[in-house]
Design an enzyme around this catalytic site. Structure first.
Site, PDB file in Angstrom:
ATOM      1  N   SER A   3       3.124  -2.306  10.358  1.00  0.00           N
ATOM      2  CA  SER A   3       4.580  -2.301  10.578  1.00  0.00           C
ATOM      3  C   SER A   3       5.247  -3.649  10.309  1.00  0.00           C
ATOM      4  O   SER A   3       6.164  -4.050  11.021  1.00  0.00           O
ATOM      5  CB  SER A   3       4.909  -1.805  11.996  1.00  0.00           C
ATOM      6  N   ASN A   6       0.872  -1.182   0.000  1.00  0.00           N
ATOM      7  CA  ASN A   6       0.000   0.000   0.000  1.00  0.00           C
ATOM      8  C   ASN A   6       0.906   1.228   0.000  1.00  0.00           C
ATOM      9  O   ASN A   6       1.507   1.546   1.016  1.00  0.00           O
ATOM     10  CB  ASN A   6      -0.887  -0.016   1.261  1.00  0.00           C
ATOM     11  N   TRP A   7       0.993   1.855  -1.157  1.00  0.00           N
ATOM     12  CA  TRP A   7       1.894   3.009  -1.285  1.00  0.00           C
ATOM     13  C   TRP A   7       1.315   4.271  -0.640  1.00  0.00           C
ATOM     14  O   TRP A   7       1.981   5.272  -0.555  1.00  0.00           O
ATOM     15  CB  TRP A   7       2.203   3.264  -2.757  1.00  0.00           C
ATOM     16  N   LYS A   8       0.065   4.239  -0.249  1.00  0.00           N
ATOM     17  CA  LYS A   8      -0.606   5.427   0.315  1.00  0.00           C
ATOM     18  C   LYS A   8      -0.396   6.619  -0.630  1.00  0.00           C
ATOM     19  O   LYS A   8      -0.325   6.424  -1.834  1.00  0.00           O
ATOM     20  CB  LYS A   8      -0.079   5.706   1.716  1.00  0.00           C
ATOM     21  N   GLY A  41       2.173   2.178  10.676  1.00  0.00           N
ATOM     22  CA  GLY A  41       3.131   3.272  10.509  1.00  0.00           C
ATOM     23  C   GLY A  41       3.789   3.707  11.811  1.00  0.00           C
ATOM     24  O   GLY A  41       4.419   4.762  11.866  1.00  0.00           O
ATOM     25  N   GLU A  88      -5.787  -4.968  10.586  1.00  0.00           N
ATOM     26  CA  GLU A  88      -4.747  -3.960  10.778  1.00  0.00           C
ATOM     27  C   GLU A  88      -5.014  -3.179  12.062  1.00  0.00           C
ATOM     28  O   GLU A  88      -5.787  -2.198  12.044  1.00  0.00           O
ATOM     29  CB  GLU A  88      -4.736  -2.980   9.608  1.00  0.00           C
ATOM     30  N   GLY A 115       2.598  -1.315   4.257  1.00  0.00           N
ATOM     31  CA  GLY A 115       2.672   0.108   3.924  1.00  0.00           C
ATOM     32  C   GLY A 115       4.108   0.523   3.633  1.00  0.00           C
ATOM     33  O   GLY A 115       4.640   0.272   2.549  1.00  0.00           O
ATOM     34  N   GLY A 116       4.754   1.143   4.618  1.00  0.00           N
ATOM     35  CA  GLY A 116       6.090   1.729   4.427  1.00  0.00           C
ATOM     36  C   GLY A 116       7.089   0.811   3.744  1.00  0.00           C
ATOM     37  O   GLY A 116       7.806   1.235   2.826  1.00  0.00           O
ATOM     38  N   GLU A 125      -6.919   4.732   7.713  1.00  0.00           N
ATOM     39  CA  GLU A 125      -6.621   6.144   7.423  1.00  0.00           C
ATOM     40  C   GLU A 125      -7.803   6.822   6.733  1.00  0.00           C
ATOM     41  O   GLU A 125      -7.912   8.049   6.739  1.00  0.00           O
ATOM     42  CB  GLU A 125      -5.333   6.246   6.586  1.00  0.00           C
ATOM     43  N   HIS A 181      -9.668   1.311   4.725  1.00  0.00           N
ATOM     44  CA  HIS A 181      -8.392   1.470   5.438  1.00  0.00           C
ATOM     45  C   HIS A 181      -8.609   2.417   6.621  1.00  0.00           C
ATOM     46  O   HIS A 181      -9.393   3.365   6.540  1.00  0.00           O
ATOM     47  CB  HIS A 181      -7.329   2.031   4.486  1.00  0.00           C
TER      48      HIS A 181
HETATM   49  C1  PEP Z   1      -0.923   0.024   5.832  1.00  0.00           C
HETATM   50  O1  PEP Z   1      -0.821   1.097   5.294  1.00  0.00           O
HETATM   51  O2  PEP Z   1      -1.902  -0.683   5.605  1.00  0.00           O
HETATM   52  C2  PEP Z   1       0.151  -0.416   6.721  1.00  0.00           C
HETATM   53  C3  PEP Z   1       0.046  -1.583   7.291  1.00  0.00           C
HETATM   54  O3  PEP Z   1       1.207   0.447   6.895  1.00  0.00           O
HETATM   55  P1  PEP Z   1       2.627   0.110   7.598  1.00  0.00           P
HETATM   56  O4  PEP Z   1       3.092  -1.219   7.061  1.00  0.00           O
HETATM   57  O5  PEP Z   1       3.523   1.235   7.210  1.00  0.00           O
HETATM   58  O6  PEP Z   1       2.375   0.044   9.067  1.00  0.00           O
END
Ligand code: PEP
Length: 261
Positions: free
Chosen positions: A222, A15-17, A182, A176, A243-244, A103, A101
């Site tokens: 994470s 997930n590049w956000k 994040g 999640e 994500g990251g 966010e 999500h």
């Molecule tokens: C996400 O954006 O769904 C996510 C899990 O981010 P991260 O891996 O950065 O915590």
């Protein structure tokens, strides 16, 4: 009828956000090259910003790196300035879309969109109609976990976000925990397993054991090369939403290859 033993092809989805312009697609070229050098048994998708969906699809990585969007509107079309429909994502080459999500569920004053599970359900239905597979996100906040409400919150999100018909072919769940996204903090493998087993049980009760035993439940929060294998090794964890760490081809490759097959 006896339900089949659980047999699921895992999925690791990035997930590049709101990161990445055209030049960042080179990182996916590098990902393609590095995945070619490894053996792995999971499906791989990258959910890029809407502006990159068509460009990623045009890179023709096919089934090796599937294209995903990060959100869609619940309507097929209409006066919704700035929004993207599931049909539009599909037309641009997406196979997947993330919905619900945290966010986007977050309050507007915290930079989110205040999306309710009812709205998430409309988006899942729109994705089903367009022939897109949805990654439906659920998860509790830290305050909800601390107050002992985790199962109640996640259970309600699932019941309200999922449509009446739900199959492994069109829906994947991503658990999640909001406090792990994040933040560098990860749910322990035991915490993840407990929640995934709870989710699978709830799906089995609502849609039957065949669906419960075949639906993928991803963990997100994470995930990094250092912790991926241990989390993915848990019985009810069928891959991850990343994500990251999906922004760097080397890290994402390490996570993909840590997935069980
Ligand atoms: C996400 O954006 O769904 C996510 C899990 O981010 P991260 O891996 O950065 O915590």
């Amino acid at each position: 009828m006896t339900a089949p033993t659980k047999k699921i092809k895992p999925l690791v989805a990035g997930n590049w956000k709101m990161h990445g312009t055209g030049s960042h697609l080179r990182e996916l070229g590098r990902l393609n090259t590095s995945l070619s050098k490894h053996k792995f048994g999971c499906d791989v998708a990258v959910c890029v910003p809407a502006t990159l969906v068509h460009r990623l699809s045009a890179m023709k990585f096919g089934a090796k790196i599937m294209t995903g969007g990060q959100d869609c509107h619940g309507a097929q079309k209409g006066a919704h300035t700035g929004d993207v429909s599931a049909d539009m994502l599909k037309d641009a080459g997406a196979k997947w879309v993330i919905v619900g999500h945290s966010e986007r569920r977050a309050e507007v004053k915290r930079g989110g969109h205040g999306e309710t599970s009812k709205l998430v359900r409309e988006k899942v239905l729109a994705a089903q109609m367009a022939g897109l597979r949805s990654i439906v996100c659920v998860g509790e906040t830290l305050a909800e976990r601390k107050s002992g409400d985790t199962l109640k919150v996640v259970g309600a999100q699932l019941r309200q976000s999922l449509p009446d018909t739900c199959s492994a072919g069109d829906i994947v769940i991503a658990y999640e925990p909001v406090w792990a996204i994040g933040t560098g903090e990860t749910a322990s493998p035991a915490q993840a397993q407990e929640m995934h087993a709870f989710i699978r049980n709830l799906i089995s009760k609502a849609y039957g054991e065949v669906v419960g035993n075949s639906i993928s439940i991803l963990y997100g929060g994470s995930v990094k090369p250092a912790n991926a294998e241990e989390i993915f090794s848990k019985a009810d964890v069928d891959g991850g939403l990343i994500g990251g760490a999906s922004l760097k081809s080397a890290d994402f490759t390490a996570i993909v290859t840590a997935s069980k097959s």
